[in-house]
Motif scaffolding. Structure first.
Motif, PDB file in Angstrom:
ATOM      1  N   LEU A  50     -12.056   3.440  37.102  1.00  0.00           N
ATOM      2  CA  LEU A  50     -12.816   2.816  38.214  1.00  0.00           C
ATOM      3  C   LEU A  50     -12.407   3.757  39.379  1.00  0.00           C
ATOM      4  N   GLN A  51     -11.116   4.236  39.710  1.00  0.00           N
ATOM      5  CA  GLN A  51     -11.102   4.955  40.761  1.00  0.00           C
ATOM      6  C   GLN A  51     -12.066   6.476  40.747  1.00  0.00           C
ATOM      7  N   GLN A  52     -12.013   6.828  39.420  1.00  0.00           N
ATOM      8  CA  GLN A  52     -12.938   8.182  39.170  1.00  0.00           C
ATOM      9  C   GLN A  52     -14.208   7.893  39.544  1.00  0.00           C
ATOM     10  N   ILE A  53     -14.880   6.662  38.838  1.00  0.00           N
ATOM     11  CA  ILE A  53     -16.188   6.313  39.090  1.00  0.00           C
ATOM     12  C   ILE A  53     -16.563   6.228  40.520  1.00  0.00           C
ATOM     13  N   ARG A  54     -15.580   5.573  41.307  1.00  0.00           N
ATOM     14  CA  ARG A  54     -15.855   5.575  42.824  1.00  0.00           C
ATOM     15  C   ARG A  54     -15.546   6.817  43.536  1.00  0.00           C
ATOM     16  N   ALA A  55     -14.967   7.557  43.089  1.00  0.00           N
ATOM     17  CA  ALA A  55     -14.914   8.928  43.652  1.00  0.00           C
ATOM     18  C   ALA A  55     -16.048   9.706  43.279  1.00  0.00           C
ATOM     19  N   ALA A  56     -16.579   9.949  42.203  1.00  0.00           N
ATOM     20  CA  ALA A  56     -17.865  10.367  41.706  1.00  0.00           C
ATOM     21  C   ALA A  56     -19.089   9.908  42.583  1.00  0.00           C
ATOM     22  N   HIS A  57     -19.221   8.745  42.667  1.00  0.00           N
ATOM     23  CA  HIS A  57     -20.290   8.052  43.337  1.00  0.00           C
ATOM     24  C   HIS A  57     -20.413   8.490  44.589  1.00  0.00           C
ATOM     25  N   SER A 116     -16.635  12.523  26.877  1.00  0.00           N
ATOM     26  CA  SER A 116     -16.161  10.884  26.671  1.00  0.00           C
ATOM     27  C   SER A 116     -14.614  11.128  26.677  1.00  0.00           C
ATOM     28  N   ARG A 117     -13.991  12.194  26.107  1.00  0.00           N
ATOM     29  CA  ARG A 117     -12.709  12.055  25.614  1.00  0.00           C
ATOM     30  C   ARG A 117     -11.787  12.253  27.218  1.00  0.00           C
ATOM     31  N   HIS A 118     -12.241  12.884  28.195  1.00  0.00           N
ATOM     32  CA  HIS A 118     -11.693  12.930  29.286  1.00  0.00           C
ATOM     33  C   HIS A 118     -11.808  11.527  30.056  1.00  0.00           C
ATOM     34  N   PHE A 119     -12.775  11.025  29.983  1.00  0.00           N
ATOM     35  CA  PHE A 119     -12.982   9.725  30.578  1.00  0.00           C
ATOM     36  C   PHE A 119     -12.222   8.583  30.085  1.00  0.00           C
ATOM     37  N   LEU A 120     -12.204   8.654  28.737  1.00  0.00           N
ATOM     38  CA  LEU A 120     -11.730   7.398  27.996  1.00  0.00           C
ATOM     39  C   LEU A 120     -10.305   7.626  28.067  1.00  0.00           C
ATOM     40  N   ALA A 121      -9.235   8.784  28.009  1.00  0.00           N
ATOM     41  CA  ALA A 121      -8.239   8.846  28.149  1.00  0.00           C
ATOM     42  C   ALA A 121      -7.649   8.343  29.215  1.00  0.00           C
ATOM     43  N   THR A 149     -32.882  12.360  37.712  1.00  0.00           N
ATOM     44  CA  THR A 149     -32.405  12.104  38.742  1.00  0.00           C
ATOM     45  C   THR A 149     -31.492  10.769  38.834  1.00  0.00           C
ATOM     46  N   ALA A 150     -32.017   9.916  38.044  1.00  0.00           N
ATOM     47  CA  ALA A 150     -31.603   8.611  37.619  1.00  0.00           C
ATOM     48  C   ALA A 150     -30.306   8.944  36.827  1.00  0.00           C
ATOM     49  N   ALA A 151     -30.022   9.920  36.011  1.00  0.00           N
ATOM     50  CA  ALA A 151     -28.707  10.103  35.090  1.00  0.00           C
ATOM     51  C   ALA A 151     -27.894  10.777  36.198  1.00  0.00           C
ATOM     52  N   LEU A 152     -27.964  11.442  37.372  1.00  0.00           N
ATOM     53  CA  LEU A 152     -27.068  12.234  38.214  1.00  0.00           C
ATOM     54  C   LEU A 152     -25.972  11.320  38.544  1.00  0.00           C
ATOM     55  N   PRO A 153     -25.837   9.870  38.781  1.00  0.00           N
ATOM     56  CA  PRO A 153     -24.504   9.577  38.774  1.00  0.00           C
ATOM     57  C   PRO A 153     -23.691   9.541  37.737  1.00  0.00           C
ATOM     58  N   TYR A 154     -24.386   9.394  36.532  1.00  0.00           N
ATOM     59  CA  TYR A 154     -23.531   9.497  35.235  1.00  0.00           C
ATOM     60  C   TYR A 154     -22.962  10.857  34.903  1.00  0.00           C
ATOM     61  N   ILE A 155     -23.884  11.872  35.356  1.00  0.00           N
ATOM     62  CA  ILE A 155     -23.433  13.260  35.111  1.00  0.00           C
ATOM     63  C   ILE A 155     -22.384  13.930  36.101  1.00  0.00           C
ATOM     64  N   GLU A 156     -22.541  13.363  37.348  1.00  0.00           N
ATOM     65  CA  GLU A 156     -21.482  13.545  38.260  1.00  0.00           C
ATOM     66  C   GLU A 156     -20.000  12.919  37.764  1.00  0.00           C
ATOM     67  N   LEU A 157     -20.303  11.740  37.247  1.00  0.00           N
ATOM     68  CA  LEU A 157     -18.958  11.204  36.610  1.00  0.00           C
ATOM     69  C   LEU A 157     -18.378  11.869  35.390  1.00  0.00           C
ATOM     70  N   ALA A 158     -19.251  12.198  34.402  1.00  0.00           N
ATOM     71  CA  ALA A 158     -18.728  12.915  33.301  1.00  0.00           C
ATOM     72  C   ALA A 158     -18.201  14.303  33.747  1.00  0.00           C
ATOM     73  N   PHE A 159     -18.491  15.113  34.653  1.00  0.00           N
ATOM     74  CA  PHE A 159     -17.850  16.289  34.969  1.00  0.00           C
ATOM     75  C   PHE A 159     -16.869  16.299  36.285  1.00  0.00           C
ATOM     76  N   ALA A 160     -16.468  15.048  36.548  1.00  0.00           N
ATOM     77  CA  ALA A 160     -15.433  14.799  37.387  1.00  0.00           C
ATOM     78  C   ALA A 160     -14.079  15.354  37.242  1.00  0.00           C
ATOM     79  N   PRO A 161     -13.617  15.435  36.012  1.00  0.00           N
ATOM     80  CA  PRO A 161     -12.405  16.025  35.918  1.00  0.00           C
ATOM     81  C   PRO A 161     -12.252  17.367  36.327  1.00  0.00           C
ATOM     82  N   ALA A 162     -11.064  17.997  36.838  1.00  0.00           N
ATOM     83  CA  ALA A 162     -10.990  19.434  37.473  1.00  0.00           C
ATOM     84  C   ALA A 162     -11.423  20.169  36.455  1.00  0.00           C
ATOM     85  N   GLU A 163     -10.857  20.242  35.220  1.00  0.00           N
ATOM     86  CA  GLU A 163     -11.372  21.208  34.269  1.00  0.00           C
ATOM     87  C   GLU A 163     -12.786  21.312  33.860  1.00  0.00           C
TER      88      GLU A 163
END
Length: 393
Positions: free
Chosen positions: A258-265, A246-251, A104-118
């Motif tokens: 920052l906006q993607q992190i904010r939206a995911a959280h 990571s490719r989707h995030f770092l692109a 559960t402590a990893a959930l904020p990161y997992i939510e971010l990793a799968f934030a892109p629509a695809e």
């Protein structure tokens, strides 16, 4: 009055008038500077780059911890099945609690990793495989009044991990056969009265593998194996060298990250954390048997707080919020933690007014992270943060 004094008086008056005009002119020159001071501060792209890179690496570290905890749980389950006993059952339960909190402590990161629509569909499937709840106990095991209930008694279902995944949420969302809460049912029992003897191997009969006790053992083992496989697969996809998640995030550029992190959280708070706080005694509750509902929420909030308000160094709040919002965010985190620590666990035993207060604080937290909610006194001396959105390649 002499002419000399009159001339001197006119000269003094002229000087006063000229000084007044100069002061007015200076004021007109300085006025635009006052307006500029209220303009958005310059976005620190370098700081955002370093912070977002660091946050992704922190996600990898937390995921490694969760992966190790799930592997330890799988080993504890194998030990229990090899040598059923009270000590080994208790050790398996403690391993479950540790693994669940690390996950559960990893959930904020997992939510971010799968934030892109695809990637959203993949992320949803992964979380449903690992963390689907509530769970129907009778879908897995024998329950009072239904001696032949559950997969442990349904010999038409061959016990393989592939079949178990097919049975997961087959006709209803409560029909969980994989993940943490399926394992919770197996370790604590459908009525929270599991005994180690229920994991004893039975060798008598023509087909001992078809007996409920032996099928319970195999079902428990397979659930543990499935959890480990799912975490291993996610861990392999995470590193920047894997060129996958990571490719989707770092692109993205630093501002867009920052906006993607904010939206995911904020989405995590709205869709996941609030769901874990029951609105009444009839609400579904996560980890009711393991009494870990509250600790799971605290684990998620701990990660969010470390991302936004780290004890050392700058956090997301410094880049995304003004000083009044940062103060309000700090206070809200502290109030929410204090309140949760006072509440009962399992959380459904908490007082309804405490639950309502916690929900209000969570909504306030989400609002502050999203940006529109202002802290007290935000209208005075506020320097808004302006992010120029960047398109990824």
């Amino acid at each position: 009055m002499s002419g000399k004094l009159i001339r001197r008086g006119k000269l003094v008056l002229l000087c006063v008038l000229l000084a007044g005009l100069a002061a007015c002119e200076q004021k007109r020159v300085e006025e635009p500077q006052v307006e500029q001071s209220a303009a958005p501060q310059v976005f620190n792209a370098q700081a955002a780059e370093e912070m977002t890179q660091g946050l992704w690496q922190a996600g990898q570290a937390q995921l490694i911890d969760a992966q190790a905890a799930v592997e330890a749980l799988e080993r504890a389950v194998v030990t229990l099945l090899d040598q059923p006993g009270e000590d080994h059952l208790e050790a398996a339960k403690l391993a479950w609690l540790e693994a669940h909190r690390e996950f559960t402590a990893a959930l904020p990161y997992i939510e971010l990793a799968f934030a892109p629509a695809e990637l959203r569909s993949q992320g949803r499937q992964l979380l449903l495989a690992l963390d689907s709840w509530p769970v129907q106990p009778g879908y897995l095991d024998t329950v009072p009044g239904y001696s032949d209930s559950g997969i442990v008694n349904d010999t038409a279902i061959e016990l393989t991990l592939a079949n178990l995944r097919k049975q997961h949420r087959l006709t209803a969302h409560e029909e969980a056969s994989t993940g943490f809460h399926a394992m919770e049912i197996m370790l604590w029992g459908p009525t929270s009265e599991r005994t180690p003897e229920q994991f004893n191997a039975v060798t008598e009969g023509e087909k001992p593998e078809a007996l409920a006790g032996n099928r319970r053992r195999e079902l428990t083992r397979l659930i543990g194996r499935g959890m480990a496989e799912d975490l291993d697969g996610l861990a392999r996809r995470w590193p920047t060298g894997a060129n996958d998640l990571s490719r989707h995030f770092l692109a993205l550029g630093p501002a867009a990250r920052l906006q993607q992190i904010r939206a995911a959280h904020t989405r995590l708070l709205d869709e996941e954390v609030l769901r874990r706080l029951p609105e009444s005694s009839e609400s579904d509750v996560e980890s009711g048997r393991a009494a870990d509902s509250k600790q799971a929420i605290l684990a998620i909030l701990g990660t969010l707080q470390s991302n936004w308000l780290p004890e050392e160094g700058p956090g997301l709040a410094e880049l995304l919020l003004d000083r009044h919002q940062v103060s309000a965010l700090t206070q809200t985190f502290a109030q929410l933690e204090e309140l949760l620590l006072k509440m009962e666990d399992p959380i459904e035993l908490a007082e309804l007014n405490q639950l309502a207060q916690a929900r209000g604080l969570l909504e306030q937290l989400a609002g502050l992270m999203a940006g529109p909610v202002k802290g007290p006194g935000a209208g005075e001396g506020m320097t808004p943060v302006s992010l120029q959105m960047e398109d990824g390649p």
